[in-house]
Write an enzyme that holds these catalytic residues in place. Structure first.
Site, PDB file in Angstrom:
ATOM      1  N   ASN A  12       0.923  -1.181   0.007  1.00 44.28           N
ATOM      2  CA  ASN A  12      -0.071   0.096  -0.002  1.00 44.28           C
ATOM      3  C   ASN A  12       0.863   1.137   0.138  1.00 44.28           C
ATOM      4  O   ASN A  12       1.539   1.665   1.065  1.00 44.28           O
ATOM      5  CB  ASN A  12      -0.752  -0.069   1.211  1.00 44.28           C
ATOM      6  N   ARG A  95      -2.724  -2.133  -3.301  1.00 48.75           N
ATOM      7  CA  ARG A  95      -3.918  -1.259  -3.097  1.00 48.75           C
ATOM      8  C   ARG A  95      -3.718   0.029  -4.095  1.00 48.75           C
ATOM      9  O   ARG A  95      -2.439   0.982  -4.159  1.00 48.75           O
ATOM     10  CB  ARG A  95      -3.818  -0.646  -1.412  1.00 48.75           C
ATOM     11  N   HIS A 183     -12.366   3.953   0.176  1.00 45.95           N
ATOM     12  CA  HIS A 183     -12.323   2.959   1.325  1.00 45.95           C
ATOM     13  C   HIS A 183     -13.044   1.763   0.974  1.00 45.95           C
ATOM     14  O   HIS A 183     -13.701   0.949   1.884  1.00 45.95           O
ATOM     15  CB  HIS A 183     -12.863   3.573   2.683  1.00 45.95           C
ATOM     16  N   ARG A 243      -8.272  16.525   6.336  1.00 39.86           N
ATOM     17  CA  ARG A 243      -9.065  16.906   5.188  1.00 39.86           C
ATOM     18  C   ARG A 243     -10.344  17.637   5.767  1.00 39.86           C
ATOM     19  O   ARG A 243     -10.976  17.021   6.394  1.00 39.86           O
ATOM     20  CB  ARG A 243      -9.410  15.850   4.362  1.00 39.86           C
ATOM     21  N   GLU A 381      -7.902  -4.383   5.660  1.00 39.05           N
ATOM     22  CA  GLU A 381      -7.875  -4.079   4.202  1.00 39.05           C
ATOM     23  C   GLU A 381      -6.504  -4.752   3.584  1.00 39.05           C
ATOM     24  O   GLU A 381      -6.925  -5.174   2.376  1.00 39.05           O
ATOM     25  CB  GLU A 381      -7.405  -2.609   3.944  1.00 39.05           C
TER      26      GLU A 381
END
Ligand code: AMP
Length: 402
Positions: A12, A95, A183, A243, A381
């Site tokens: 990732n 990913r 996500h 963010r 994940e």
């Protein structure tokens, strides 16, 4: 070397980091997890094996530090060869943040796929270039072995048109200006595991709250995505660590027209200086804010929670009701206070929290009288990437289902 076992590596690649995990094949037992941070400056490495035999940390000196993802990956492969000499990496799963309109499923990477991913760089300029760099570096280092791209956007590609579009002239939608949602690997992992845990609820109307440094929520019906709080970029929806989340586009026009800000400055403001960090002026980290007695820290948490509650209302309407909610991600899994504040705001939906279960981090955190089942489920994940990679790379002799 003849007794080498087969292994699978997940990668990732972020802007200055590479997170990785190693799994056995075909059982997909996680052997090791780790990351290289601060690539490009004074990089640092850490890795921990599931059996606790490996627990390493390492910081490079300025002159030796890997300067890019390719260097960092080469170093990682040498380290793996040394520390896990009885394991042969046979496939790599990546990913990838954005699959654009093209990919609604993971894909085996070849030259054409790589070119197509390169054409998507503009859709996720802060993330996709690093994902692509990670793929190129892994292809260079590992040669011919199977490599699979697993997309954060793929899970959302089923969303109905009205939840997939913005109300701007239609040709923009055709050009790819859509609500992609992100996500997706986390949502997929939770929704694939829900049927085993709570089969009746899994068929129903579920909101998954992925609350971490990046945060979003997804409405799911019968295991399929209906609507997400994230849109075209990973900026929309909830306030996050740095963010902004939902913002009036008029603010951006004001910043450009009257404050003379350029695209790069606005991008830095919205991605890196806003959210919990911008509002508190203290930190992007929920744990730090929860431990602070400054009023600004409390206001930032209150804002975060209030946006989560508003989005629950919105997503419950998109689903036409609500049967279950699942908290996941670093904040969703670990912050007793955030879960409590959110659930106590949902009493009008028939939600009743089980305070003791919530405080002790049980899977079921709603009371037996709650009309909505509320759950805390750690996401995985990496595990999802590993499962997709195994399925696509022909290593699964015997197959998972047999
Ligand atoms: P993630 O991006 O999913 O790794 O989540 C990172 C976020 O989870 C950060 O804001 C952390 O402060 C937060 N977090 C992790 N552990 C806890 C905890 N025990 N209590 C509150 N927040 C936590």
């Amino acid at each position: 070397m003849s007794n080498q076992r087969q292994g699978l590596l997940t990668l990732n690649a972020g802007s200055s980091s590479i997170k990785f995990a190693v799994f056995t094949v075909p059982e997909l037992k996680q052997l090791l997890i780790g990351q290289i941070d601060s690539i490009g400056s004074i990089a640092a490495f850490k890795a921990k094996s599931s059996d606790a035999l490996i627990n390493e940390k390492y910081e490079w000196s300025q002159q030796d530090a890997p300067q890019n993802h390719a260097d960092a990956l080469k170093w990682l492969i040498e380290w793996l060869n040394l520390r896990m000499a009885n394991l042969k990496i046979c496939a790599v799963g990546h990913r990838v943040v954005h699959g654009g309109q093209f990919y609604s499923e993971p894909v085996l990477i070849n030259d054409d796929v790589l070119h197509q991913l390169e054409s998507l760089l503009a859709l996720a300029p802060l993330h996709e270039p690093h994902n692509v760099a990670g793929i190129k570096a892994a292809r260079e280092s590992f040669g011919e072995i199977a490599q699979v791209a697993c997309f954060d956007t793929a899970f959302h590609r089923d969303q109905p048109f009205i939840n997939d579009t913005f109300a701007i002239p239609r040709h923009f939608y055709e050009e790819g200006v859509r609500r992609y949602g992100f996500h997706g690997l986390s949502y997929e992992y939770i929704s694939k595991n829900l049927p085993e845990l709570f089969p009746e609820h899994a068929k129903g109307r579920v909101i998954i709250l992925h609350l971490g440094n990046g945060a979003s929520m997804c409405a799911i019906k019968d295991g399929r995505a209906v609507s997400s709080t994230m849109g075209f970029s990973a900026l929309d929806g909830l306030a996050m660590g740095t963010r902004c989340g939902n913002i009036d586009p008029g603010v951006l026009l004001y910043l450009m027209e009257f404050k003379g800000m350029k695209a790069k400055e606005i991008s830095d403001l919205l991605y890196k200086e806003s959210g919990l960090k911008g509002l508190s002026g203290i930190s992007n980290d929920m744990r730090t804010l929860e431990g602070s007695d400054q009023p600004e820290a409390k206001e930032a948490i209150d804002y975060f929670v209030s946006r989560v509650k508003r989005e629950i209302g919105s997503l419950a309407m998109a689903l036409g009701g609500l049967d279950a909610m699942v908290f996941t991600g670093g904040i969703g899994e670990n912050s007793v206070n955030v879960r409590k504040a959110v659930l106590e705001g949902c009493e009008w939906l028939g939600v009743e929290i089980d305070e003791a279960n919530n405080a002790s981090g049980q899977t079921v955190i709603s009371s037996e009288f709650s009309s909505v089942l509320c759950l805390r489920i750690p996401t995985n994940e990496e595990g999802m990437i590993a499962a997709h990679t195994l399925a696509l790379s022909n290593l699964s002799i015997p197959t998972m289902s047999s």
